[in-house]
Design an enzyme around this catalytic site. Sequence first.
Site, short mmCIF file in Angstrom:
data_model
loop_
_atom_site.label_atom_id
_atom_site.label_comp_id
_atom_site.label_asym_id
_atom_site.label_seq_id
_atom_site.Cartn_x
_atom_site.Cartn_y
_atom_site.Cartn_z
N ASP A 8 14.66 10.30 10.03
CA ASP A 8 15.62 10.03 11.09
C ASP A 8 16.50 11.28 11.18
O ASP A 8 17.40 11.47 10.37
CB ASP A 8 16.46 8.80 10.76
N GLU A 67 11.47 10.44 14.26
CA GLU A 67 11.99 9.85 15.50
C GLU A 67 12.11 10.93 16.56
O GLU A 67 12.55 12.05 16.28
CB GLU A 67 13.36 9.22 15.22
N ASP A 139 21.13 5.55 7.95
CA ASP A 139 20.19 6.62 8.30
C ASP A 139 18.90 6.52 7.49
O ASP A 139 17.81 6.79 8.00
CB ASP A 139 20.84 7.99 8.11
#
Length: 173
Positions: A8, A67, A139
């Site tokens: 992420d 991502e 996160d």
Amino acid sequence: MSIILGIDPGSRITGYGVIRQNGRHLYYLGSGCIRTSEKELPGRLKQIYAGVSEIITQFQPDVFAIEQVFMSKNADSALKLGQARGSAIVAAVNADLPVHEYAARLIKQAVTGNGGADKSMVQNMVMSMLKLPAKPQADAADALGVAITHANTNKTLVALAGKATGARKGRYR
């Protein structure tokens, strides 16, 4: 069996999550955050690259999933996020890992069943799916969600590939 590293990305905090996929089962291997301390962006990008490289060395993943960048109203933030992603991707490519990218909405949908889920919902579902004793940092949970999404997407593609013959049957040809 494969080990999946999920990322992420962020220019200040980059989450990572590592899982092992063995058939239909997913096992938690590790997660955390790379927190950058440099004030200037180039220094932060170097720290992200070094951190991801260290995680790759430690866990020896077979695949890298990250991502995708979402379009933000703040162009400067979107550009910094893109550069952070680039640093992480270069670390993966330098380690000869295949790179897969997933949209945030798809990740939330895959993990919670709701593409508009908030961070708390993702944390709770990741904790449940991987049988974690405590809720992971936001996160890190997002990064584990990226890895879970890849595992489930890859499983589906493999299953479909096994059934696909390329020939259509029926009256429409």
